[in-house]
Write an enzyme that holds these catalytic residues in place. Structure first.
Site, PDB file in Angstrom:
ATOM      1  N   ASP A  17       1.356  -1.502   0.007  1.00 19.63           N
ATOM      2  CA  ASP A  17      -0.093   0.122   0.011  1.00 19.63           C
ATOM      3  C   ASP A  17       0.869   1.370   0.007  1.00 19.63           C
ATOM      4  OD1 ASP A  17      -2.052   1.955   0.632  1.00 19.63           O
ATOM      5  OD2 ASP A  17      -1.588   1.891   2.890  1.00 19.63           O
ATOM      6  N   ASP A  19      -0.156   5.030   1.204  1.00 20.72           N
ATOM      7  CA  ASP A  19      -0.421   6.268   1.783  1.00 20.72           C
ATOM      8  C   ASP A  19      -0.186   5.534   3.010  1.00 20.72           C
ATOM      9  OD1 ASP A  19      -0.646   8.367   0.146  1.00 20.72           O
ATOM     10  OD2 ASP A  19      -2.393   7.336  -0.859  1.00 20.72           O
ATOM     11  N   LYS A 112      -9.538  -1.790  -3.259  1.00 24.85           N
ATOM     12  CA  LYS A 112      -9.336  -2.106  -2.227  1.00 24.85           C
ATOM     13  C   LYS A 112      -9.949  -1.825  -1.820  1.00 24.85           C
ATOM     14  CE  LYS A 112      -5.212  -0.248  -1.366  1.00 24.85           C
ATOM     15  NZ  LYS A 112      -3.919   0.229  -1.788  1.00 24.85           N
TER      16      LYS A 112
HETATM   17 MG   LIG Z   1      -2.863   3.092   4.006  1.00 26.95          MG
END
Ligand SMILES: [Mg+2]
Length: 180
Positions: A17, A19, A112
């Site tokens: 991922d 962020d 997601k």
């Molecule tokens: Mg994240």
């Protein structure tokens, strides 16, 4: 928790991922331009180690700020070009970045916890084996994504969630230290 027992080799793929894992996350806000992108401590060093262990490293990131008109595909490309070049300067390599620009309310399989971005990566890199893949993320949707695709899942957060995680760490560097 057992990542220290995993025997990772070049047939493995690491899904990350973005962020809150690679860069500082702004709760309720977005990274809209290169100047907003700040690497979390130790991330470049961790990715350099991952690059020596895994065959491929792929970033999968939800970016509904695009559908909301807060930044453009071109802005995001500039951010990712910057991210990748800084990682390469530190000796690491991101092989591909996939992003889902759709709004949450669209319920797109690309976003997601849907596994559309995992399937897109497998289409581009057919050698990817989800049973030899690891997903690292800081939200439940990342963990559901990885679990649904058949990956091992590493949770970078303190909260309790309804998914059976394989490993929990505080940072990418801590995960890197657990791998041989
Ligand atoms: Mg994240």
């Amino acid at each position: 928790m057992n990542a220290s027992k995993w025997v990772v080799d070049k047939s493995w793929t690491l899904f990350l991922d973005r962020d809150g894992v690679i860069n500082v996350r702004f709760p309720g806000d977005y990274v809209k331009r290169v100047e907003d992108f700040e690497f979390l401590p130790g991330v470049k060093q961790a990715i350099a180690k991952f690059s020596s262990l895994f065959g491929r490293i792929v970033v999968v990131t939800n970016q509904q700020g695009i559908a909301r008109g807060l930044y453009s595909h071109e802005d995001l490309k500039a951010i990712h070009d910057h991210m990748q070049s800084e990682i390469e300067k530190a000796g690491g390599k991101i092989d591909a970045v996939y992003y889902a620009p759709q709004r949450d309310s669209e319920n797109s399989p690309m976003r997601k916890p849907g596994i559309g971005m995992a399937l897109a990566a497998k289409k581009d890199f057919p050698e990817i084996d989800f049973s030899k893949s690891v997903m690292v993320g800081d939200s439940e949707s990342d963990m559901v994504f990885g679990k649904s695709a058949g990956m091992r899942i590493v949770f970078l957060a303190d909260e309790e969630i309804g998914v059976d995680i394989d490993e929990r760490v505080d940072s990418l560097l801590e995960f890197a230290a657990k791998l041989r």
